[in-house]
Enzyme design. Sequence first.
Site, short mmCIF file in Angstrom:
data_model
loop_
_atom_site.label_atom_id
_atom_site.label_comp_id
_atom_site.label_asym_id
_atom_site.label_seq_id
_atom_site.Cartn_x
_atom_site.Cartn_y
_atom_site.Cartn_z
N ASP A 65 0.86 -1.19 0.00
CA ASP A 65 0.00 0.00 0.00
C ASP A 65 0.89 1.24 0.00
OD1 ASP A 65 -1.14 0.78 3.37
OD2 ASP A 65 0.79 0.01 2.73
N TYR A 67 2.92 4.80 0.72
CA TYR A 67 3.55 5.44 1.88
C TYR A 67 2.51 6.33 2.56
CZ TYR A 67 8.01 4.23 -0.44
OH TYR A 67 9.06 3.58 -1.05
N PHE A 78 6.51 2.21 -4.31
CA PHE A 78 7.89 2.40 -3.85
C PHE A 78 8.48 3.77 -4.19
CE2 PHE A 78 7.61 -2.30 -4.24
CZ PHE A 78 7.85 -2.63 -2.90
N HIS A 187 11.17 -9.03 0.77
CA HIS A 187 10.79 -7.62 0.70
C HIS A 187 11.99 -6.73 1.04
CE1 HIS A 187 8.59 -3.88 1.49
NE2 HIS A 187 7.63 -4.42 0.75
#
Length: 224
Positions: A65, A67, A78, A187
């Site tokens: 999701d 920031y 990202f 991740h």
Amino acid sequence: MKDRLPADWKKVLKGVLDGPAFAELEAFIAAERRDHTVYPSEEDLFSAFRLTPYEKVKVLLLGQDPYHGPGQAHGLAFSVRPGVKPPPSLVNIFKELQSDVGAPKPKDGSLVPWAEQGVLLLNAVLTVCQGEANAHEGHGWEYFTDAVIQKVSDKPEPVVFILWGSYAQKKRALIDESRHTVLAGTHPSPLSAKKGFFGSKPFSGANAALKKAGREPIDWTLPA
């Protein structure tokens, strides 16, 4: 909300956009925007789709999701705008980029050059409340973004799907791996990057798969 989607994606996703589930999602997001600070802005909500037309998708890089800090989210997984300090996950992505393909440290955190080359920077959930990670998880975005993943998987041309972390890897079932390449890995967040993200070489791996499929590779190097 759906009026902000580019025409090509609207056509591809028509069945989803016209359904009751999307209408419920629109009503929920409208209410959330009235009562809370929601990121990204309405203007930036579908930036990934605007910058990466359906026909141009070569790579789908899936985030979870947006920031949730002020000024960070701008509709690309990202990525942050120039002038915004890159968050820790993005810093780690840049470290692996440097290690993998020898790219110099980028001058900012914008991943727009990737999007413009056919990298769909998709979050599974497209909105979030300020300061509340995963605030909009389970409210309907997943229905929409699962359809996006499936429609990209339906493309006749081979696509590379980059799935970092267990959340993204749950979407693997939506992808036809007989025709497409899936690069699943750890991740890049500080909690997990040292457990396998560093050294995983996702960028050179994606380009190797694209070249093997006869497609133009991505220039992952960002302005330094």
